[in-house]
Design an enzyme around this catalytic site. Structure first.
Site, short mmCIF file in Angstrom:
data_model
loop_
_atom_site.label_atom_id
_atom_site.label_comp_id
_atom_site.label_asym_id
_atom_site.label_seq_id
_atom_site.Cartn_x
_atom_site.Cartn_y
_atom_site.Cartn_z
CD GLU A 252 5.34 10.73 9.01
OE1 GLU A 252 5.16 10.43 10.45
OE2 GLU A 252 5.27 10.76 8.53
CB THR A 294 3.45 7.24 12.81
OG1 THR A 294 3.39 8.18 11.61
CG2 THR A 294 4.58 7.37 13.92
CG HIS A 409 3.19 13.56 7.61
ND1 HIS A 409 1.55 13.73 7.17
CD2 HIS A 409 2.87 12.68 8.31
CE1 HIS A 409 1.11 13.14 7.03
NE2 HIS A 409 1.84 12.24 7.91
CG ASP A 468 7.56 7.26 9.65
OD1 ASP A 468 7.57 7.10 9.08
OD2 ASP A 468 5.91 7.82 10.20
CG HIS A 469 5.15 5.19 7.56
ND1 HIS A 469 5.17 5.74 6.29
CD2 HIS A 469 4.99 6.06 8.63
CE1 HIS A 469 4.83 7.44 7.44
NE2 HIS A 469 4.36 7.30 8.60
C1 GP9 Z 1 0.98 12.53 13.58
C2 GP9 Z 1 2.11 11.80 12.75
C3 GP9 Z 1 1.93 11.19 11.23
O1 GP9 Z 1 0.99 12.49 14.83
O2 GP9 Z 1 2.72 10.42 13.79
O3 GP9 Z 1 1.32 10.20 11.13
P1 GP9 Z 1 1.63 9.91 9.98
O4 GP9 Z 1 0.27 9.70 8.81
O5 GP9 Z 1 2.57 9.04 9.24
O6 GP9 Z 1 0.97 7.65 10.82
MN MN Z 2 4.87 8.17 9.70
#
Ligand code: GP9
Ligand code: MN
Length: 630
Positions: A252, A294, A409, A468-469
């Site tokens: 994340e 994500t 996150h 992921d980003h």
């Molecule tokens: C939520 C997690 C985070 O289930 O995947 O989401 P994001 O805000 O990073 O897309």
């Molecule tokens: Mn994410």
């Protein structure tokens, strides 16, 4: 009593009664999770706003019709609420059009429906009985015959309420409607009825785009893919991991700038740094996500198609035909699953995972989540991995298992006992806190590797790690430039900050650091080739990262791109190595874009590729194409 009530028009009484009922239902029966006081307030307001919005329409009718409208309105509204309740009892989710008409979910209810109906549910219709009674008994007193001016006033009032509700919701969750990330969030903020309206609007848009597609678009796309994307060349690593388990870890918000970097003199990611030594590590690997965050990264990885430029494709096109990695691997007897300790409807994952062919989704219900072991978005990464192990060990092999971490996150909260390093010191609390949470995730992954080794799964698996980003947005550029010791963050730096770590760790392999440009779009063909799966008949936009013959660019979703030599963004062309601005498109009226722009030859190709990918998704084109027969 009736006398007093009779002074209040029935549409107001109905709004209050119905609003109250809906509130009780949301708050105490749907078990909607509330994270702060603002959410409490919004949840309290929205049932009344929706009820008023609807019942206030009554003032436009004459007396008799007005009463009829209120009676049947209350009845139909209650039925809608009740159907949602029954559905929720079984699926802990809210109804959507596709689920109602095409999905298997609603059908599954069939036999169990009686067990979901409870006698006290009758209370849910109490307001309907009261409204019905009042409207019959004293309709002449409760009906309101307003002059037009007043009617318009009532209408304006209901729109103003709705707007107020929406603004509060936007403050709580920016871009709530555009990003559409979770049904529970939408219901929480706007109420079930507005959620249904929104769902209908979205589904109508999606199906109208589908109607005009007939599959004749495919040959063009296919020849583009064959000429520009796929290559017949097989890398030396083709089939090297045949029949091995694939453990995919989505990190994340981890960006590449923390790798091999320090904060306050301490390594940020000691484990991930060491892991480079015995992994294939791609140091110029870009995320290509947009608003779906994500879920967009998941979409890219499993399909090698681009996510959409707005909205989350997981939501908007969760029922399309795809040729996703779990489906392809199923032919090779792989069992696919996802481990993620969040609400299963977040990003519409429950629906999309079915579509993509996952066999099982271990969502938050599979985990023991307590106040002690969670923070911010939920279960902390360490207990998350730890609790996942028993499930992982019980899976049939070979498996493809995806792990999605959560602790790192935004807003990067971490309890003191979990912080091994000090925060950074700048004007951005977000950036400051980012480092200790990244470190926490780094430690969690390290522990997970240990557990994999102890369980014996390690030797039979390949482990893939990917950011992921981005985690730090442009909003924190000042702090970021301070950290990176730069005068400012230029558009070139911005693109370079979109790099995320990507590792392929094959136990027993030395690996190497690979500097060639790469992106999330390339993950699917790369992994499938390692597993010995031929992908020459797939329609996708990535290339095997271990072959020489590669596509010339990595396209970001906003049309920016990276080539071996250049980086193009916001109409500016930079030298990739030095960051020097080479040329800028002139946008002044009457002047054409400069021909000397080195990036120019790629601009069109990138646009073409993105639009082909969009066509596949909007037209749901894969429903016309049989991958098995190819
Ligand atoms: C939520 C997690 C985070 O289930 O995947 O989401 P994001 O805000 O990073 O897309
Ligand atoms: Mn994410």
């Amino acid at each position: 009593m009736l006398d007093r009530i009779s002074k209040i028009p029935l549409y107001i009484i109905a709004s209050v009664l119905f609003g109250l009922k809906a509130y009780i239902l949301y708050r105490f029966i749907f078990n909607i999770s509330l994270e702060n006081f603002m959410q409490e307030i919004i949840l309290f307001i929205n049932p009344f706003v929706s009820a008023f919005l609807f019942f206030a329409i009554g003032v436009w009718f004459k007396e008799k019709r007005q009463m009829k409208f209120l009676r049947y309105g209350a009845l139909i509204g209650s039925i809608i609420l009740y159907v949602n309740l029954i559905f929720y009892r079984n699926f802990t989710d809210f109804l959507t059009l596709p689920v109602l008409f095409q999905g298997s979910n609603a059908g599954d209810l069939g036999s169990s429906i009686l067990s979901l109906v409870h006698i006290p549910d009758l209370l849910l219709f109490l307001d309907v009985v009261i409204i019905w009674y009042l409207s019959k008994k004293s309709s002449s007193m409760l009906s309101i015959e307003y002059p037009k001016r007043k009617k318009v006033l009532v209408l304006n009032l209901s729109i103003a309420f709705l707007l107020g509700n929406y603004i509060l919701a936007e403050i709580e969750r920016p871009q709530l409607l555009q990003r559409s990330f979770d049904r529970e969030y939408l219901v929480k903020n706007l109420g079930i009825f507005n959620f249904h309206l929104y769902d209908v609007a979205m589904q109508t848009r999606t199906s109208s785009q589908k109607v005009f597609a007939d599959g004749t678009e495919i040959p063009d796309i296919q020849s583009y893919v064959h000429e520009n994307v796929t290559s017949d060349e097989k890398s030396d690593l083709f089939g090297i991991a045949e029949d091995k388990n694939v453990i995919f870890i989505s990190l994340e918000s981890v960006q590449s700038f923390v790798i091999n970097n320090t904060v306050n003199g301490e390594e940020v990611t000691p484990f991930l740094n060491d892991l480079i030594d015995d992994s294939y590590y791609f140091e110029n690997f870009y995320h290509q996500t947009e608003q779906g965050k994500t879920s967009d990264s998941e979409f890219l990885v499993d399909n090698s198609l681009y996510p959409l430029s707005s909205g989350a494709v997981f939501f908007t096109h969760g029922q399309n035909e795809y040729n996703a990695m779990p489906e392809i691997l199923k032919e090779k007897d792989y069992y696919s699953s996802v481990f993620h300790a969040n609400n299963k409807s977040f990003w519409n994952r429950d629906v999309m995972y079915d579509t993509l062919g996952y066999d099982h989704f271990y969502d938050e219900d599979a985990y023991q989540i307590t106040d002690q072991n969670s923070i911010g978005w939920g279960l902390k990464d360490k207990p998350y991995f730890e609790q996942s192990m028993k499930y992982l060990q019980s899976l049939p092999q070979p498996f493809y298992s995806k792990f999605i971490t959560l602790t790192n996150h935004h807003p990067f909260e971490l309890s003191e006992e979990d912080a091994s390093i000090e925060p950074y010191d700048s004007n951005s609390k977000t950036l400051n806190q980012y480092f200790p949470t990244v470190r926490y995730t780094d430690e969690a992954v390290e522990e997970f590797f240990e557990e994999l080794k102890q369980s014996g799964l390690y030797e039979d698996s390949i482990i893939v790690l990917m950011g992921d980003h981005y985690g730090i947005s442009d909003f924190h550029n000042r702090a970021m430039s301070q950290y990176l010791d730069k005068e400012e963050i230029t558009p070139y730096d911005h693109i370079q900050l979109q790099r995320v770590p990507f590792y392929i760790h094959i136990p027993g392999h030395e690996g190497e650091v690979i500097s060639k440009i790469a992106g999330q779009i390339d993950v699917k063909p790369t992994l499938l080739h390692l597993l010995g799966v031929d992908t020459s008949d797939d329609i996708s936009f990535g290339t095997d990262l271990f072959t020489e013959d590669r596509k010339e660019f990595v396209a970001l979703r906003d049309g920016s791109f990276i080539t071996d030599d250049y980086i193009y963004t916001k109409d500016q062309c930079f030298d990739r190595q030095s960051g020097e601005l080479l040329s800028e498109a002139t946008t002044a009226i009457g002047q054409n874009q400069q021909d000397s722009n080195e990036c120019e030859p790629f601009v069109e190709d990138v646009q073409k590729e993105l639009s082909y990918s969009d066509q596949i998704i909007y037209g749901d084109l894969f429903r016309f194409y049989d991958f098995d027969d190819e």
